[in-house]
Every structure is written in structure tokens, then in C-alpha cells.
Design an enzyme around this catalytic site. Structure first.
Site: not given
Length: 328
Positions: A201, A206, A217
Site C-alpha cells: 500500500d 504511507n 504501515d
């Protein structure tokens, strides 16, 4: 426990404080909630004025084995010099439990937001993604799943078919748009790539900036094609995205080789994320945090916009894929 119906209503501040106390951590500052919908995350300071983040995982999303694989990957990356937020180890374990909840503690890491329009920062990110993937290629996840059309397209399609959130007058039109998008992706998707462990992701939100990038994360870490960790960093028109891709990959390949055939996956992966994200919102609608933060999902016009977005992405999938700038 039904994952769709689960809420965090039983996770009280006293429960969190007791869980931390069991690990020898005494909270001195109180608990400050951080932005997270899938899990629940709080920042705090202990009695020694050290700052931490505690993350309580949504039950039944990931198994203990799957979370431990994520943690082990983070610790491997940290050991290999990749700047990543890795969990704190307590008595040789990172995954803790209390009253039926899995949780983990992380050092609280500050930093500025990564600037996706800053090409120097983009180069640094490309370099460290190359290092991240260098570690990711050492072995694959065993318990965690890979990226594929079943979870990202076919199962979400079933969610759309069975939800009452989509207005009945628009459901047939939306399902037809989803089917068109699925057909377009299936015409381009294949498994002729070498999967590796990914951040999964890797978007600008992030990545923090602390004299260089810091990746946070890893909750969506999976096996998949390397390009999954690159495409969400690209933005703007085709010329801008091509320039960004040139910068990222030149730096990336200082540490990892990149199969340029994977560039054809960029738009299929975008389509898969669009469909999966919408299904995720529907699955989580019984959690009180979701109607409050995503009220547009209950508005009829939002579903018309979703139909337009799916049809537009199906059209984009008919175009030639993004390519690197030719070298002369």
C-alpha cells in the site's frame, strides 16, 4: 465472529491501558487516537517520556501467522537498513494479545509528509524501494495472500450484488460497469511474473520524510509484482508520470532489477484497487466509524459517479500501457 458486523465498541481505554501495563508499559500522557479505519491506533507517552504507538488489529482480518509474517518482514527490512516502522519486541515476540484482541507496539516516529512533486524525494523513495524489494525477494510470504483477481475483483463483485447500500435503480448499471471492468482486466492480467514480498500500500500517505523516506504501515503487505509498490506514487498526465517513473526506476535499479513488462499491470492494478476499495467500504459499513467518515456512500449521486469511474477505467485499459522514456 462475523468480520462484517464487528465493531471496536468493546475496546475501551481501560482495556488498552491494561494491555500495555501487562507488557510493563505505563501510559503517562493519555491516548491520542490516530487516523485508522481498518484497525485502531493510538499514540502515547510512557513514564520515561518515550513516545509509542499501539495498534489493535481488527479481529478476523489477519490470522496470527499472517500478522507475524508482516512483523518479521518489517524487522528484516530494518536489519537490512531500510527505513521502516518496525514493531517493538517483548520477550521475543511482537504480536501480543489481550481480551481477544491482537495488538502490537511501535516506536512513535515523527516526520514531514513525503512530497510527491519533489523529484529529489522521488529519487530517494525509488532507491529505498529498490532496497525494500531486495529484501522482499529473499523469500515469499507463506501465510499472507498474494494480489490476484479473485480477491480484488470477483469477491468484491459478489459484495456489490448482495448489498442494500447500492440503490436498486442503479445496481444493474453498476454491476454491468463492474463486469466490463473485470473483462478488461482479465484480458491483461496474468501470473507470468516473479512475485515478491511487497509493502502493498505504498502511496504518499504511507511515507514520512526524516532526512530521507520512512515507510510506515505494512498492514497490506502481500506477495505480488514489484510494480504494485511503484504505481501509486505516479500522478499527473502521461508525460509527468513517465518522467516520475524514469526517476524512480533509475534509482530503484541501483539495488533491484525491474521487469519492464510489469508496466502493463499499472492500470489493471488501479482498476483492482478501485473495485476492492469500494467493496471494503461496504463490508465495513456496520462499523460506526464508516458512516461518519464516508457519508457519501449513502448518497445516490456517489453511485452514479462510481459507475462513471469504472467505465472510464475500462476505457483506459484499452489504451497502450505507460512506458519508460525511450533512450537514444
Amino acid at each position: 465472529m462475523n468480520d462484517k458486523a464487528f465493531t471496536f465498541q468493546t475496546l475501551h481505554p481501560d482495556t488498552i491501558m491494561d494491555a500495555l501495563f501487562e507488557q510493563g508499559i505505563r501510559v503517562d500522557s493519555g491516548l491520542t487516537p490516530l487516523n485508522s479505519y481498518e484497525n485502531r491506533v493510538w499514540q502515547f507517552q510512557d513514564e520515561d517520556r518515550r513516545r509509542f504507538v499501539v495498534k489493535f488489529y481488527r479481529p478476523q482480518r489477519w490470522s496470527a501467522e499472517q500478522i507475524n509474517e508482516e512483523h518479521q518482514f518489517a524487522l528484516e527490512l530494518q536489519a537490512d537498513g531500510v527505513p521502516v516502522a518496525a514493531p517493538v519486541v517483548f520477550n521475543n515476540q511482537t504480536l501480543l494479545s489481550h481480551q481477544g484482541f491482537f495488538f502490537a507496539v511501535f516506536p512513535s516516529v515523527g516526520g514531514r509528509q513525503f512530497e510527491p512533486d519533489n523529484l529529489d524525494q522521488m529519487e530517494w523513495v525509488g532507491r529505498y524501494l529498490g532496497r525494500l524489494h531486495q529484501t522482499g525477494r529473499k523469500k515469499n510470504f507463506v501465510a499472507r495472500p498474494g494480489i490476484g483477481v479473485k480477491e480484488y475483483l470477483l469477491e468484491p463483485r459478489h459484495v456489490f450484488e448482495n448489498t442494500s447500500l447500492i440503490p436498486s435503480s442503479l445496481k444493474g448499471e453498476l454491476l454491468a460497469a463492474v463486469d466490463k471492468l473485470i473483462d478488461a482486466v482479465m484480458g491483461l492480467w496474468h501470473n507470468r511474473f516473479t512475485p515478491l514480498r511487497l509493502h502493498g500500500d505504498c502511496h504518499a500517505g504511507n511515507i514520512l520524510w526524516r532526512d530521507g523516506p520512512l515507510f510506515v504501515d505494512l498492514d497490506d503487505a502481500r506477495n505480488g509484482p514489484a510494480v504494485q509498490d511503484l504505481w501509486m506514487l505516479l500522478h499527473g498526465d502521461n508525460a509527468e508520470r513517465r518522467m516520475q517513473l524514469d526517476i524512480i526506476l533509475e534509482a530503484y535499479e541501483e539495488f533491484s532489477t525491474f521487469d519492464t513488462a510489469e508496466l502493463a499491470f499499472i492500470e489493471p492494478l488501479r482498476a483492482m484497487r478501485m473495485v476492492y476499495y469500494l467493496a471494503w467500504l461496504i463490508r465495513r459499513w456496520d462499523d460506526p466509524a464508516f458512516p461518519v467518515n464516508f457519508p457519501w456512500l449513502a448518497e445516490e449521486d456517489s453511485w452514479r459517479n462510481q459507475i462513471k469511474m469504472f467505465l472510464e477505467q475500462a476505457r483506459v485499459l484499452q489504451e497502450p500501457p505507460l512506458q519508460l522514456t525511450p533512450m537514444y
